[in-house]
Design a protein around this motif. Structure first.
Motif, PDB file in Angstrom:
ATOM      1  N   VAL A 142      -3.667 -47.160  -9.041  1.00 42.60           N
ATOM      2  CA  VAL A 142      -4.765 -47.638  -9.879  1.00 42.60           C
ATOM      3  C   VAL A 142      -5.537 -46.498 -10.522  1.00 42.60           C
ATOM      4  CG1 VAL A 142      -6.961 -48.905  -9.837  1.00 42.60           C
ATOM      5  CG2 VAL A 142      -4.979 -49.791  -8.607  1.00 42.60           C
ATOM      6  N   SER A 143      -5.633 -45.347  -9.849  1.00 45.72           N
ATOM      7  CA  SER A 143      -6.482 -44.258 -10.361  1.00 45.72           C
ATOM      8  C   SER A 143      -5.691 -43.001 -10.727  1.00 45.72           C
ATOM      9  CB  SER A 143      -7.555 -43.918  -9.321  1.00 45.72           C
ATOM     10  OG  SER A 143      -6.930 -43.497  -8.098  1.00 45.72           O
ATOM     11  N   PHE A 144      -4.916 -42.484  -9.791  1.00 40.99           N
ATOM     12  CA  PHE A 144      -4.246 -41.204 -10.020  1.00 40.99           C
ATOM     13  C   PHE A 144      -3.094 -41.327 -11.027  1.00 40.99           C
ATOM     14  CE2 PHE A 144      -1.121 -37.899  -8.676  1.00 40.99           C
ATOM     15  CZ  PHE A 144      -1.857 -36.794  -9.059  1.00 40.99           C
ATOM     16  N   ALA A 145      -2.312 -42.388 -10.946  1.00 43.61           N
ATOM     17  CA  ALA A 145      -1.173 -42.552 -11.865  1.00 43.61           C
ATOM     18  C   ALA A 145      -1.611 -42.636 -13.328  1.00 43.61           C
ATOM     19  CB  ALA A 145      -0.349 -43.786 -11.468  1.00 43.61           C
ATOM     20  N   PRO A 146      -2.611 -43.470 -13.682  1.00 43.19           N
ATOM     21  CA  PRO A 146      -3.043 -43.478 -15.094  1.00 43.19           C
ATOM     22  C   PRO A 146      -3.671 -42.155 -15.528  1.00 43.19           C
ATOM     23  CG  PRO A 146      -4.475 -44.878 -13.759  1.00 43.19           C
ATOM     24  CD  PRO A 146      -3.295 -44.537 -12.911  1.00 43.19           C
ATOM     25  N   ALA A 147      -4.316 -41.445 -14.595  1.00 37.58           N
ATOM     26  CA  ALA A 147      -4.895 -40.147 -14.955  1.00 37.58           C
ATOM     27  C   ALA A 147      -3.798 -39.150 -15.304  1.00 37.58           C
ATOM     28  CB  ALA A 147      -5.753 -39.620 -13.805  1.00 37.58           C
ATOM     29  N   ILE A 148      -2.718 -39.117 -14.491  1.00 38.29           N
ATOM     30  CA  ILE A 148      -1.607 -38.206 -14.779  1.00 38.29           C
ATOM     31  C   ILE A 148      -0.924 -38.592 -16.089  1.00 38.29           C
ATOM     32  CG2 ILE A 148       0.669 -37.497 -13.986  1.00 38.29           C
ATOM     33  CD1 ILE A 148      -1.614 -36.092 -12.627  1.00 38.29           C
ATOM     34  N   THR A 149      -0.779 -39.900 -16.323  1.00 37.40           N
ATOM     35  CA  THR A 149      -0.198 -40.351 -17.598  1.00 37.40           C
ATOM     36  C   THR A 149      -1.055 -39.896 -18.774  1.00 37.40           C
ATOM     37  OG1 THR A 149       0.706 -42.298 -16.477  1.00 37.40           O
ATOM     38  CG2 THR A 149       0.589 -42.367 -18.871  1.00 37.40           C
ATOM     39  N   GLY A 150      -2.367 -40.007 -18.624  1.00 38.51           N
ATOM     40  CA  GLY A 150      -3.262 -39.541 -19.685  1.00 38.51           C
ATOM     41  C   GLY A 150      -3.146 -38.054 -19.930  1.00 38.51           C
ATOM     42  N   VAL A 151      -2.986 -37.269 -18.862  1.00 33.35           N
ATOM     43  CA  VAL A 151      -2.804 -35.822 -19.029  1.00 33.35           C
ATOM     44  C   VAL A 151      -1.547 -35.528 -19.835  1.00 33.35           C
ATOM     45  CG1 VAL A 151      -2.300 -33.681 -17.805  1.00 33.35           C
ATOM     46  CG2 VAL A 151      -4.100 -35.203 -16.971  1.00 33.35           C
ATOM     47  N   SER A 152      -0.461 -36.223 -19.513  1.00 35.47           N
ATOM     48  CA  SER A 152       0.792 -36.013 -20.227  1.00 35.47           C
ATOM     49  C   SER A 152       0.659 -36.365 -21.706  1.00 35.47           C
ATOM     50  CB  SER A 152       1.905 -36.839 -19.582  1.00 35.47           C
ATOM     51  OG  SER A 152       3.118 -36.698 -20.296  1.00 35.47           O
ATOM     52  N   VAL A 153       0.048 -37.513 -21.981  1.00 34.00           N
ATOM     53  CA  VAL A 153      -0.130 -37.927 -23.377  1.00 34.00           C
ATOM     54  C   VAL A 153      -1.032 -36.959 -24.124  1.00 34.00           C
ATOM     55  CG1 VAL A 153      -1.072 -39.739 -24.863  1.00 34.00           C
ATOM     56  CG2 VAL A 153       0.318 -40.349 -22.877  1.00 34.00           C
ATOM     57  N   ARG A 154      -2.106 -36.509 -23.457  1.00 36.63           N
ATOM     58  CA  ARG A 154      -3.032 -35.584 -24.127  1.00 36.63           C
ATOM     59  C   ARG A 154      -2.346 -34.249 -24.425  1.00 36.63           C
ATOM     60  NH1 ARG A 154      -9.234 -35.192 -23.647  1.00 36.63           N
ATOM     61  NH2 ARG A 154      -9.664 -33.210 -24.683  1.00 36.63           N
ATOM     62  N   ASN A 155      -1.554 -33.760 -23.482  1.00 31.38           N
ATOM     63  CA  ASN A 155      -0.839 -32.508 -23.724  1.00 31.38           C
ATOM     64  C   ASN A 155       0.121 -32.631 -24.906  1.00 31.38           C
ATOM     65  OD1 ASN A 155      -2.155 -31.240 -21.619  1.00 31.38           O
ATOM     66  ND2 ASN A 155      -0.536 -31.668 -20.129  1.00 31.38           N
ATOM     67  N   HIS A 156       0.808 -33.763 -24.976  1.00 33.31           N
ATOM     68  CA  HIS A 156       1.719 -33.970 -26.104  1.00 33.31           C
ATOM     69  C   HIS A 156       0.949 -34.042 -27.421  1.00 33.31           C
ATOM     70  CE1 HIS A 156       4.760 -34.966 -23.044  1.00 33.31           C
ATOM     71  NE2 HIS A 156       5.641 -34.707 -23.995  1.00 33.31           N
ATOM     72  N   ARG A 157      -0.190 -34.710 -27.404  1.00 37.63           N
ATOM     73  CA  ARG A 157      -0.997 -34.794 -28.626  1.00 37.63           C
ATOM     74  C   ARG A 157      -1.535 -33.422 -29.031  1.00 37.63           C
ATOM     75  NH1 ARG A 157      -4.670 -40.339 -28.310  1.00 37.63           N
ATOM     76  NH2 ARG A 157      -2.920 -41.811 -28.324  1.00 37.63           N
ATOM     77  N   ASP A 158      -1.993 -32.657 -28.049  1.00 40.10           N
ATOM     78  CA  ASP A 158      -2.490 -31.317 -28.364  1.00 40.10           C
ATOM     79  C   ASP A 158      -1.369 -30.439 -28.921  1.00 40.10           C
ATOM     80  OD1 ASP A 158      -4.955 -32.095 -27.481  1.00 40.10           O
ATOM     81  OD2 ASP A 158      -4.783 -31.139 -25.511  1.00 40.10           O
ATOM     82  N   ALA A 159      -0.175 -30.560 -28.322  1.00 42.92           N
ATOM     83  CA  ALA A 159       0.958 -29.774 -28.838  1.00 42.92           C
ATOM     84  C   ALA A 159       1.312 -30.191 -30.257  1.00 42.92           C
ATOM     85  CB  ALA A 159       2.165 -29.943 -27.912  1.00 42.92           C
ATOM     86  N   ALA A 160       1.265 -31.509 -30.522  1.00 41.85           N
ATOM     87  CA  ALA A 160       1.558 -31.985 -31.872  1.00 41.85           C
ATOM     88  C   ALA A 160       0.502 -31.504 -32.863  1.00 41.85           C
ATOM     89  CB  ALA A 160       1.639 -33.510 -31.882  1.00 41.85           C
ATOM     90  N   GLU A 161      -0.762 -31.511 -32.448  1.00 38.74           N
ATOM     91  CA  GLU A 161      -1.830 -31.034 -33.337  1.00 38.74           C
ATOM     92  C   GLU A 161      -1.694 -29.538 -33.596  1.00 38.74           C
ATOM     93  OE1 GLU A 161      -5.270 -31.156 -35.711  1.00 38.74           O
ATOM     94  OE2 GLU A 161      -3.868 -32.687 -34.999  1.00 38.74           O
ATOM     95  N   THR A 162      -1.344 -28.797 -32.544  1.00 37.06           N
ATOM     96  CA  THR A 162      -1.128 -27.358 -32.727  1.00 37.06           C
ATOM     97  C   THR A 162       0.022 -27.093 -33.687  1.00 37.06           C
ATOM     98  OG1 THR A 162      -1.958 -26.921 -30.495  1.00 37.06           O
ATOM     99  CG2 THR A 162      -0.637 -25.193 -31.535  1.00 37.06           C
ATOM    100  N   ALA A 163       1.103 -27.871 -33.519  1.00 38.06           N
ATOM    101  CA  ALA A 163       2.242 -27.712 -34.417  1.00 38.06           C
ATOM    102  C   ALA A 163       1.855 -28.072 -35.852  1.00 38.06           C
ATOM    103  CB  ALA A 163       3.406 -28.576 -33.955  1.00 38.06           C
ATOM    104  N   ARG A 164       1.032 -29.109 -36.012  1.00 37.14           N
ATOM    105  CA  ARG A 164       0.602 -29.490 -37.358  1.00 37.14           C
ATOM    106  C   ARG A 164      -0.257 -28.398 -37.997  1.00 37.14           C
ATOM    107  NH1 ARG A 164      -3.544 -31.279 -40.028  1.00 37.14           N
ATOM    108  NH2 ARG A 164      -4.884 -31.178 -38.198  1.00 37.14           N
ATOM    109  N   LEU A 165      -1.190 -27.858 -37.206  1.00 41.22           N
ATOM    110  CA  LEU A 165      -2.031 -26.780 -37.731  1.00 41.22           C
ATOM    111  C   LEU A 165      -1.198 -25.554 -38.086  1.00 41.22           C
ATOM    112  CD1 LEU A 165      -5.105 -27.026 -35.316  1.00 41.22           C
ATOM    113  CD2 LEU A 165      -4.954 -27.816 -37.684  1.00 41.22           C
ATOM    114  N   ARG A 166      -0.201 -25.265 -37.219  1.00 37.34           N
ATOM    115  CA  ARG A 166       0.665 -24.133 -37.521  1.00 37.34           C
ATOM    116  C   ARG A 166       1.470 -24.382 -38.799  1.00 37.34           C
ATOM    117  NH1 ARG A 166       3.227 -24.116 -33.137  1.00 37.34           N
ATOM    118  NH2 ARG A 166       1.850 -22.692 -32.005  1.00 37.34           N
ATOM    119  N   ALA A 167       1.934 -25.631 -38.961  1.00 35.52           N
ATOM    120  CA  ALA A 167       2.672 -25.962 -40.180  1.00 35.52           C
ATOM    121  C   ALA A 167       1.771 -25.860 -41.411  1.00 35.52           C
ATOM    122  CB  ALA A 167       3.259 -27.366 -40.073  1.00 35.52           C
ATOM    123  N   ASP A 168       0.521 -26.326 -41.275  1.00 42.94           N
ATOM    124  CA  ASP A 168      -0.423 -26.214 -42.393  1.00 42.94           C
ATOM    125  C   ASP A 168      -0.691 -24.748 -42.728  1.00 42.94           C
ATOM    126  OD1 ASP A 168      -0.547 -28.932 -42.478  1.00 42.94           O
ATOM    127  OD2 ASP A 168      -2.452 -29.091 -41.395  1.00 42.94           O
TER     128      ASP A 168
END
Length: 398
Positions: A142-168
């Motif tokens: 109920v608590s730890f699993a969704p938190a870890i999932t959120g960390v994974s999604v956030r890391n992927h989003r941050d990596a995608a944003e970094t890649a976008r900024l680098r591409a820009d």
């Protein structure tokens, strides 16, 4: 003044689905727990409604939503419970990690892990049976699993944003390089056009002025002959430049770059154009046995001589115009001298672009150039243009 942003439409949809799902489960009498201190079925609707309302804040105020959701979930445990309330709580935890601040995103997984371990140990010590560990497992789901999932999604989003900024940034640098290349090409074209045509147009301007100002048929005929010759040659130079630009980058395109081997033709042409102004142009090649130099060096040297002869035709006083070439080690020196002073007769106006173009050519090759009046041996002044161009491969910049 506190401002509350409007909920995202997806958050409204999640809240509506969660609330309607919980109501549906309540209507059919499907509950998660047996008798509790508040075992009236309608009591389970309070935590359900609170959790559904918190879903509206999952993006705009994720930490606040989580802090209120925790006591709401605890309160739900004292009722018959609703599966929808628990599922919405897991989404609030996930949203707090994904949409919260970086500090919150780091702390929630750690806190949820500690809570999971604490609950497992506490209930194991209380019930003293292995089945008590299942409560810790459920707490983790109920608590730890969704938190870890959120960390994974956030890391992927941050990596995608970094890649976008680098591409820009890469696109911006590419655009800057393209703009610089276009500017450099325009400057090169301007130098070529000026050097190729200015000499002929200067001769045309001087001789046409002479033909108009001197009322003599012979002089007019001679001036018109020079004008026609320079017009034809200038047109040929323009066609050659256009052909070079049109076939640029192709192997079978025309080669319009002149070489030092054709300097004698250039000096002879200047001698003809300057005869009426009292100019005598000569070429002194002290290189011994001439050898082929790198194309950028030969082109720069040729254009420097061409522009110097054009300036002499415009401004030099009657007298000799001497072009000297010499080479010492890996340096080619180009020296052009002419009489400095006023002269009678027509003169062509100058713009100063020629000297700028010569300096640009020399700077691109890493050489040096000086232009200005100098005292001569007989007490008179001469105008001298001296350029030193490196011809060694290590000093070439092109």
């Amino acid at each position: 003044m506190l401002t509350v942003s409007r909920p995202h439409r997806h958050d409204v949809l999640i809240a509506a689905v969660g609330l309607s799902g919980g109501l549906a489960l309540w209507l059919i009498g499907l509950h998660m727990q047996g008798p509790r201190p508040f075992d009236e079925p309608w009591m389970a609707l309070v935590p359900l409604a609170v959790m559904a309302g918190l879903e509206l804040l999952r993006r705009s105020a994720p930490l606040t939503a989580l802090l209120v959701a925790v006591p709401a979930l605890v309160a739900d445990q004292f009722t018959v419970g609703s599966l929808a309330t628990v599922l919405m709580f897991t989404d609030v935890v996930y949203a707090a990690v994904v949409y919260g601040s970086p500090a919150v995103a780091r702390r929630i997984p750690v806190a949820s892990f500690l809570v999971t371990v604490g609950v497992a140990i506490g209930f194991l010590a209380w019930f003293r049976t292995a089945e008590a560990l299942l409560i810790g497992v459920v707490t983790g789901l109920v608590s730890f699993a969704p938190a870890i999932t959120g960390v994974s999604v956030r890391n992927h989003r941050d990596a995608a944003e970094t890649a976008r900024l680098r591409a820009d940034q890469t696109a911006l640098l590419a655009e800057m390089d393209r703009a610089q290349a276009v500017t450099a090409e325009r400057a090169r074209m301007a130098r070529e056009l000026h050097d190729m045509v200015a000499n002929h147009l200067s001769a045309i301007a001087i001789h046409s002025t002479a033909a108009l100002s001197i009322d003599d048929p012979g002089t007019s005929r001679e001036a018109l002959g020079v004008i026609r010759e320079n017009s034809v040659e200038g047109l040929a130079e323009m066609r050659r430049l256009i052909g070079l630009l049109r076939h640029s980058g192709t192997e079978d395109g025309p080669s319009a770059a002149p070489t030092l081997a054709s300097l004698d033709v250039l000096v002879e042409q200047a001698r003809t154009n300057g005869a009426t102004s009292g100019l005598t142009c000569t070429l002194e090649d002290a290189r011994g046995k001439p050898e082929r130099l790198p194309a950028p060096v030969e082109l720069a040297a040729y254009r420097i001589v061409q522009e110097s002869l054009t300036n002499a035709l415009k401004h030099a006083a009657p007298g000799p115009v001497v072009v000297r070439l010499a080479r010492e080690d890996d340096v080619l020196s180009v020296d052009v001298t002419s009489e400095f002073g006023s002269r009678p007769g027509p003169r062509a106006p100058g713009s100063g672009a020629g000297l700028v173009g010569m300096r640009e050519r020399v700077a691109l090759l890493g050489g040096t150039i000086a232009a200005g009046p100098e005292p001569a041996a007989d007490g008179r002044k001469t105008w001298r243009v001296r350029a030193e161009l490196p011809v060694g491969e290590r000093t070439m910049r092109e």
